[in-house]
Design an enzyme around this catalytic site. Structure first.
Site, short mmCIF file in Angstrom:
data_model
loop_
_atom_site.label_atom_id
_atom_site.label_comp_id
_atom_site.label_asym_id
_atom_site.label_seq_id
_atom_site.Cartn_x
_atom_site.Cartn_y
_atom_site.Cartn_z
CG HIS A 203 -0.21 0.16 2.52
ND1 HIS A 203 0.29 -0.93 3.19
CD2 HIS A 203 0.12 1.24 3.24
CE1 HIS A 203 0.89 -0.51 4.29
NE2 HIS A 203 0.80 0.80 4.35
N1 UDP Z 1 -2.46 -5.83 9.33
C1 UDP Z 1 -3.73 -6.34 9.60
N2 UDP Z 1 -4.51 -6.72 8.55
C2 UDP Z 1 -4.13 -6.64 7.26
C3 UDP Z 1 -2.82 -6.13 6.99
C4 UDP Z 1 -2.02 -5.72 8.04
O1 UDP Z 1 -4.11 -6.46 10.76
O2 UDP Z 1 -4.89 -7.01 6.37
C5 UDP Z 1 -1.64 -5.37 10.47
C6 UDP Z 1 -0.27 -5.98 10.57
O3 UDP Z 1 -0.30 -7.18 11.30
C7 UDP Z 1 0.51 -4.89 11.30
C8 UDP Z 1 -0.14 -3.62 10.82
O4 UDP Z 1 -1.42 -3.98 10.31
O5 UDP Z 1 0.35 -4.99 12.71
C9 UDP Z 1 0.71 -2.98 9.74
O6 UDP Z 1 0.01 -1.95 9.19
P1 UDP Z 1 0.39 -1.28 7.79
O7 UDP Z 1 1.03 -2.27 6.90
O8 UDP Z 1 -0.85 -0.60 7.32
O9 UDP Z 1 1.36 -0.11 8.22
P2 UDP Z 1 2.94 0.07 8.32
O10 UDP Z 1 3.43 -0.91 9.35
O11 UDP Z 1 3.50 -0.13 6.97
O12 UDP Z 1 3.12 1.48 8.79
#
Ligand code: UDP
Length: 355
Positions: A203
């Site tokens: 994303h």
């Molecule tokens: N996550 C979730 N469901 C999904 C995809 C990700 O619960 O379908 C969780 C994942 O386990 C992690 C968090 O969302 O704890 C990560 O979020 P994201 O990838 O949006 O953000 P980033 O870490 O890249 O800032």
């Protein structure tokens, strides 16, 4: 102590879930949800599953450009924080909600504590990197996941007080590990078996906002082939549909709506490998002992790469195929603390308040 926590998106709900419990045992916490992620799949389900208290204030600010979102958040947060008069503003990670909280608090002269301070991907073209660096500069208390993050802040001569507390996402991953492993009904729902699929998430703006990059992402999924399972972030779904790439993506991978934390954790800990551009998912894959191939040129979680469990491939399909074929290393050293970072955050806030 009265703490105002400003948050707004999925990974921040996970991080705050590790801290709100221990914090509220001894102090007053007011949760301000900016609205950056507002729907059930990206927000409400995390509050329910992880026991995060309902927000005391919801600003309902989402959409628009980065700058417009950031501006609107600062404008809404400044009077609210002035009215609440907290002793401290608590922030997580690297989003617009993080930086908006830091700017509004700084304007009022309210101390800021930043969880996940000092993480760097060393690429200022990433909005997340700018949010991290600027929030660190405005924070009085820099709460680091690792010693190397603390060393980075020292190198940058960041003015606040630095404390290594461990990583709050580790607390949540450990606390839910048994439930996630046992949640085999999630695998059944998607018709996959343990070790029989690759879990995919993507994303990041660099991968989905530019149509040429998005096409490369889809081509990469096609090249990887096999059993790919991809919970699709709404931003990615919207871009795939807008650029006529959804059908191709749906042929290359089994696409589903974003999942709640426990369903996602169940799929992650039983996956053969993870293909992602997420920050948090790289970390969670390491904790689960699952090989990660990262669809980025840089990462703030460099330890996972150094340990041989994570490979950065950008959108290079050949590199992704090769990385996925590589076996997992034998060793997996503990990197980010012992699952008690939430309590360490509260202790650091108390120390700071005591002067
Ligand atoms: N996550 C979730 N469901 C999904 C995809 C990700 O619960 O379908 C969780 C994942 O386990 C992690 C968090 O969302 O704890 C990560 O979020 P994201 O990838 O949006 O953000 P980033 O870490 O890249 O800032």
């Amino acid at each position: 102590m009265r703490v105002a926590t400003v948050l707004g998106n999925r990974p921040q709900f996970v991080k705050a879930a590790a801290v709100s419990g221990p914090l509220r045992e001894r102090h007053e916490e007011l949760l301000i949800h900016t609205g950056q992620h507002h729907d059930t799949q990206l927000s409400a389900v995390f509050f329910e599953e992880l026991g995060l208290p309902a927000p005391e204030y919801s600003l309902e600010i989402s959409g628009g450009s980065n700058s417009s979102q950031l501006g609107r958040m600062v404008v809404a947060l400044a009077p609210l924080l002035a009215e609440l008069a907290p002793d401290l503003v608590l922030l997580y990670g690297d989003t617009n909600s993080t930086l908006a909280g830091a700017l509004a608090a700084a304007d009022l002269g309210t101390p800021v504590a930043h969880v996940e301070a000092g993480m760097r991907a060393f690429d200022r073209s990433l909005p997340e990197e700018r949010n991290r660096v600027l929030t660190d500069q405005l924070s009085q208390l820099l709460l680091c996941s690792t010693r190397s993050a603390a060393a980075q802040l020292a190198l940058e001569r960041t003015p606040g007080r630095t404390v290594v507390v461990g990583d709050v996402m580790v607390d949540v991953a450990y606390a839910t590990r048994e439930r996630a492993l046992a949640r085999t009904q999630t695998l059944e729902r998607f018709g996959v078996g343990p070790g029989g699929y690759v879990l995919v998430t993507a994303h990041r703006a660099a991968n989905v906002d530019d149509p040429a990059a998005l096409e490369r992402l889809v081509a990469l999924l096609e090249a990887v082939g096999g059993n790919l399972l991809m919970p699709v972030h709404p931003r990615t779904r919207e871009r795939l549909e807008r650029h006529g790439l959804y059908a191709r993506a749906a042929k290359a991978a089994s696409l589903t709506d974003p999942l709640g934390y426990l369903d996602f954790a169940a799929l992650l800990c039983h996956a053969r490998a993870v293909l992602t551009d997420s920050g948090g998912v790289q970390k969670e894959a390491y904790l689960a002992g699952v090989r990660c191939v990262t669809l980025r040129e840089s990462t703030e979680w460099t330890e996972t790469v150094d340990a041989g469990w994570n490979t950065l491939v950008g959108l290079d399909a050949g590199a992704a195929v090769a990385a996925l074929a590589r076996p997992a290393p034998a060793q997996r050293p503990a990197l980010w603390g012992d699952g008690h970072a939430g309590a360490a955050v509260v202790a650091a806030l108390e120390d700071y308040a005591a002067g």
